[in-house]
Scaffold this motif. Sequence first.
Motif, mmCIF file in Angstrom:
data_model
loop_
_atom_site.group_PDB
_atom_site.id
_atom_site.type_symbol
_atom_site.label_atom_id
_atom_site.label_comp_id
_atom_site.label_asym_id
_atom_site.label_seq_id
_atom_site.Cartn_x
_atom_site.Cartn_y
_atom_site.Cartn_z
ATOM 1 N N GLU A 1 42.651 -41.842 30.050
ATOM 2 C CA GLU A 1 41.354 -41.410 29.519
ATOM 3 C C GLU A 1 41.456 -40.017 28.909
ATOM 4 O OE1 GLU A 1 37.137 -41.569 28.818
ATOM 5 O OE2 GLU A 1 38.685 -43.070 29.165
ATOM 6 N N ASN A 2 42.210 -39.136 29.550
ATOM 7 C CA ASN A 2 42.398 -37.785 29.042
ATOM 8 C C ASN A 2 43.086 -37.808 27.677
ATOM 9 O OD1 ASN A 2 42.355 -35.011 28.995
ATOM 10 N ND2 ASN A 2 44.115 -34.766 30.337
ATOM 11 N N GLN A 3 44.108 -38.648 27.523
ATOM 12 C CA GLN A 3 44.793 -38.771 26.237
ATOM 13 C C GLN A 3 43.846 -39.270 25.159
ATOM 14 O OE1 GLN A 3 48.066 -41.372 27.074
ATOM 15 N NE2 GLN A 3 49.444 -39.708 27.653
ATOM 16 N N ARG A 4 43.019 -40.251 25.493
ATOM 17 C CA ARG A 4 42.063 -40.803 24.537
ATOM 18 C C ARG A 4 41.065 -39.737 24.099
ATOM 19 N NH1 ARG A 4 37.165 -42.688 24.139
ATOM 20 N NH2 ARG A 4 36.648 -42.323 26.306
ATOM 21 N N LEU A 5 40.571 -38.968 25.052
ATOM 22 C CA LEU A 5 39.601 -37.922 24.729
ATOM 23 C C LEU A 5 40.231 -36.802 23.901
ATOM 24 C CD1 LEU A 5 37.662 -37.716 28.105
ATOM 25 C CD2 LEU A 5 36.884 -38.714 25.948
ATOM 26 N N ARG A 6 41.470 -36.432 24.208
ATOM 27 C CA ARG A 6 42.152 -35.407 23.409
ATOM 28 C C ARG A 6 42.321 -35.854 21.958
ATOM 29 N NH1 ARG A 6 45.153 -31.246 26.225
ATOM 30 N NH2 ARG A 6 44.868 -31.510 28.458
ATOM 31 N N LYS A 7 42.634 -37.124 21.763
ATOM 32 C CA LYS A 7 42.779 -37.657 20.404
ATOM 33 C C LYS A 7 41.445 -37.624 19.681
ATOM 34 C CE LYS A 7 44.728 -41.590 17.909
ATOM 35 N NZ LYS A 7 43.778 -41.679 16.865
ATOM 36 N N ALA A 8 40.377 -37.994 20.377
ATOM 37 C CA ALA A 8 39.042 -37.971 19.772
ATOM 38 C C ALA A 8 38.651 -36.554 19.375
ATOM 39 C CB ALA A 8 38.015 -38.555 20.738
ATOM 40 N N ILE A 9 38.950 -35.576 20.223
ATOM 41 C CA ILE A 9 38.641 -34.179 19.912
ATOM 42 C C ILE A 9 39.429 -33.711 18.704
ATOM 43 C CG2 ILE A 9 38.922 -31.809 20.750
ATOM 44 C CD1 ILE A 9 38.121 -32.844 23.517
ATOM 45 N N ALA A 10 40.701 -34.087 18.635
ATOM 46 C CA ALA A 10 41.524 -33.695 17.493
ATOM 47 C C ALA A 10 40.967 -34.279 16.196
ATOM 48 C CB ALA A 10 42.964 -34.143 17.703
ATOM 49 N N ASP A 11 40.550 -35.538 16.235
ATOM 50 C CA ASP A 11 39.978 -36.174 15.045
ATOM 51 C C ASP A 11 38.679 -35.490 14.623
ATOM 52 O OD1 ASP A 11 42.057 -37.975 14.983
ATOM 53 O OD2 ASP A 11 40.923 -39.598 15.947
ATOM 54 N N LEU A 12 37.817 -35.192 15.596
ATOM 55 C CA LEU A 12 36.548 -34.540 15.271
ATOM 56 C C LEU A 12 36.766 -33.118 14.753
ATOM 57 C CD1 LEU A 12 34.356 -35.788 18.252
ATOM 58 C CD2 LEU A 12 34.204 -36.481 15.851
ATOM 59 N N THR A 13 37.733 -32.413 15.303
ATOM 60 C CA THR A 13 38.029 -31.060 14.832
ATOM 61 C C THR A 13 38.511 -31.096 13.389
ATOM 62 O OG1 THR A 13 38.608 -30.389 17.073
ATOM 63 C CG2 THR A 13 39.374 -28.981 15.296
ATOM 64 N N LEU A 14 39.350 -32.053 13.073
ATOM 65 C CA LEU A 14 39.835 -32.199 11.703
ATOM 66 C C LEU A 14 38.681 -32.512 10.754
ATOM 67 C CD1 LEU A 14 42.232 -32.266 9.783
ATOM 68 C CD2 LEU A 14 42.498 -34.688 10.330
ATOM 69 N N ASP A 15 37.794 -33.420 11.152
ATOM 70 C CA ASP A 15 36.624 -33.725 10.324
ATOM 71 C C ASP A 15 35.769 -32.491 10.098
ATOM 72 O OD1 ASP A 15 37.454 -36.345 10.224
ATOM 73 O OD2 ASP A 15 35.997 -37.069 11.721
ATOM 74 N N LYS A 16 35.577 -31.698 11.136
ATOM 75 C CA LYS A 16 34.770 -30.482 11.032
ATOM 76 C C LYS A 16 35.399 -29.499 10.047
ATOM 77 C CE LYS A 16 33.284 -26.496 13.679
ATOM 78 N NZ LYS A 16 33.470 -25.747 14.912
ATOM 79 N N LEU A 17 36.705 -29.329 10.117
ATOM 80 C CA LEU A 17 37.382 -28.410 9.203
ATOM 81 C C LEU A 17 37.279 -28.887 7.757
ATOM 82 C CD1 LEU A 17 40.574 -27.558 11.277
ATOM 83 C CD2 LEU A 17 38.615 -26.067 10.823
#
Length: 92
Positions: free
Chosen positions: A66-82
């Motif tokens: 679950e932690n790996q899945r959430l880290r990937k989601a955060i990375a994707d959202l951070t990239l979208d934000k940038l």
Amino acid sequence: MGTKKHKPEEVVTKLRQVDVLVSQGQSVADAIQAIGVIGVTYYRWRKEFGGLKSDQVRRMKELETENQRLRKAIADLTLDKLILQEAARGNF
């Protein structure tokens, strides 16, 4: 020689088997050989799963996944934000 991926429950069972064999008087090296792994693997397993029970190991693995899945989601959202910030500045 191929490697076998052991399930966490199997690892805990094998660690307990070593404990039983050692308490019956076998040496640690003989007990490790009896469960079919090498010493490095045994000590790595003991370090990772040492005092845990099967249900605790299963829960720990679920949390890691679950932690790996959430880290990937955060990375994707951070990239979208940038990307959106760059577009908002007009630097596209």
